[in-house]
Motif scaffolding. Sequence first.
Motif, PDB file in Angstrom:
ATOM      1  N   ASP A  14       0.810  -1.221   0.000  1.00 42.91           N
ATOM      2  CA  ASP A  14       0.000   0.000   0.000  1.00 42.91           C
ATOM      3  C   ASP A  14       0.843   1.271   0.000  1.00 42.91           C
ATOM      4  N   PHE A  15       2.124   1.159   0.282  1.00 46.57           N
ATOM      5  CA  PHE A  15       3.004   2.330   0.199  1.00 46.57           C
ATOM      6  C   PHE A  15       3.317   2.703  -1.251  1.00 46.57           C
ATOM      7  N   TYR A  16       3.004   1.819  -2.175  1.00 48.45           N
ATOM      8  CA  TYR A  16       3.272   2.058  -3.593  1.00 48.45           C
ATOM      9  C   TYR A  16       1.970   2.397  -4.301  1.00 48.45           C
ATOM     10  N   LYS A  17       2.042   3.339  -5.209  1.00 49.31           N
ATOM     11  CA  LYS A  17       0.819   3.862  -5.836  1.00 49.31           C
ATOM     12  C   LYS A  17       0.504   3.260  -7.199  1.00 49.31           C
ATOM     13  N   ASP A  18       1.358   2.395  -7.706  1.00 49.03           N
ATOM     14  CA  ASP A  18       1.123   1.851  -9.050  1.00 49.03           C
ATOM     15  C   ASP A  18      -0.001   0.812  -9.032  1.00 49.03           C
ATOM     16  N   ASP A  19      -0.632   0.630 -10.177  1.00 56.10           N
ATOM     17  CA  ASP A  19      -1.766  -0.288 -10.291  1.00 56.10           C
ATOM     18  C   ASP A  19      -1.397  -1.726  -9.943  1.00 56.10           C
ATOM     19  N   SER A  34       0.830  -2.801  -7.774  1.00 56.31           N
ATOM     20  CA  SER A  34       0.901  -2.934  -6.313  1.00 56.31           C
ATOM     21  C   SER A  34      -0.486  -2.913  -5.698  1.00 56.31           C
ATOM     22  N   ARG A  35      -1.355  -2.059  -6.238  1.00 58.83           N
ATOM     23  CA  ARG A  35      -2.731  -2.001  -5.724  1.00 58.83           C
ATOM     24  C   ARG A  35      -3.447  -3.336  -5.926  1.00 58.83           C
ATOM     25  N   GLN A  36      -3.292  -3.892  -7.122  1.00 62.15           N
ATOM     26  CA  GLN A  36      -3.945  -5.169  -7.419  1.00 62.15           C
ATOM     27  C   GLN A  36      -3.379  -6.283  -6.543  1.00 62.15           C
ATOM     28  N   ALA A  37      -2.064  -6.300  -6.390  1.00 61.22           N
ATOM     29  CA  ALA A  37      -1.427  -7.331  -5.557  1.00 61.22           C
ATOM     30  C   ALA A  37      -1.870  -7.195  -4.097  1.00 61.22           C
ATOM     31  N   ALA A  38      -1.951  -5.955  -3.608  1.00 61.33           N
ATOM     32  CA  ALA A  38      -2.387  -5.738  -2.226  1.00 61.33           C
ATOM     33  C   ALA A  38      -3.815  -6.234  -2.034  1.00 61.33           C
ATOM     34  N   ARG A  93     -14.462  -1.971  -4.738  1.00 58.93           N
ATOM     35  CA  ARG A  93     -15.354  -0.894  -5.203  1.00 58.93           C
ATOM     36  C   ARG A  93     -14.584   0.333  -5.676  1.00 58.93           C
ATOM     37  N   GLY A  94     -13.264   0.217  -5.769  1.00 54.72           N
ATOM     38  CA  GLY A  94     -12.453   1.332  -6.230  1.00 54.72           C
ATOM     39  C   GLY A  94     -12.141   2.372  -5.168  1.00 54.72           C
ATOM     40  N   ARG A  95     -12.453   2.061  -3.918  1.00 56.93           N
ATOM     41  CA  ARG A  95     -12.186   2.990  -2.813  1.00 56.93           C
ATOM     42  C   ARG A  95     -10.870   2.582  -2.144  1.00 56.93           C
ATOM     43  N   HIS A  96      -9.805   2.733  -2.928  1.00 64.75           N
ATOM     44  CA  HIS A  96      -8.496   2.231  -2.515  1.00 64.75           C
ATOM     45  C   HIS A  96      -7.984   2.909  -1.236  1.00 64.75           C
ATOM     46  N   LYS A  97      -8.158   4.219  -1.110  1.00 68.57           N
ATOM     47  CA  LYS A  97      -7.667   4.916   0.091  1.00 68.57           C
ATOM     48  C   LYS A  97      -8.370   4.406   1.353  1.00 68.57           C
ATOM     49  N   LEU A  98      -9.671   4.169   1.257  1.00 72.90           N
ATOM     50  CA  LEU A  98     -10.397   3.594   2.394  1.00 72.90           C
ATOM     51  C   LEU A  98      -9.871   2.194   2.688  1.00 72.90           C
TER      52      LEU A  98
END
Length: 180
Positions: free
Chosen positions: A76-81, A83-87, A143-148
């Motif tokens: 979650d410290f990384y902003k790339d897609d 990393s987001r998908q893996a997280a 739901r695309g609410r990644h920050k939450l």
Amino acid sequence: MRSKTAGGSNYRRLLAELETAGPLDKVVDRAQPVASRLMADRRVRSAVLGDTTGIPLHGILTDLPFGAWWMAVFLDFYKDDGSRQAAKRLVALGVVGAVPTALTGWAHWTTKDRPIQRVGVVHAAVNATAAVVFLSSWAARQRGRHKLGIRLARAGAVLLLVSGFLGGHLSSGRTASKGQ
């Protein structure tokens, strides 16, 4: 400045209070029969207690949800897609892995004495809360609410720390209330 022993003393005092908390007996008494059924089969009991390996199965299985969830928090410290998908996938893996981990922990809990079982029900409640928080993190990410999702995962990580301390006490075989 606080001494190291004061912090450790406070922690041991908290554990001793949990071990002697009579109101937790109601939860222990309700959970015991169901958990005992998990250990009724000799082969299941042997596997859960680690008769072959010398290591209780719960202690091994905790690495899956804890590892997956902590790696998600790291990613979650990384902003790339990617990393987001893996997280998001790691959060889901942790939620799925929490089920057998909880079942083996619950089964192993039946072999403990009453003071440790009291700590165990608190440990289980913290773990269940963490699992729900991580499930909510996954749902937010879906739901695309990644920050939450990130905020929820970080809250879940705090719960994992609390749970880890309680679990470490459970597996130590020592009882704080008896000064051992």
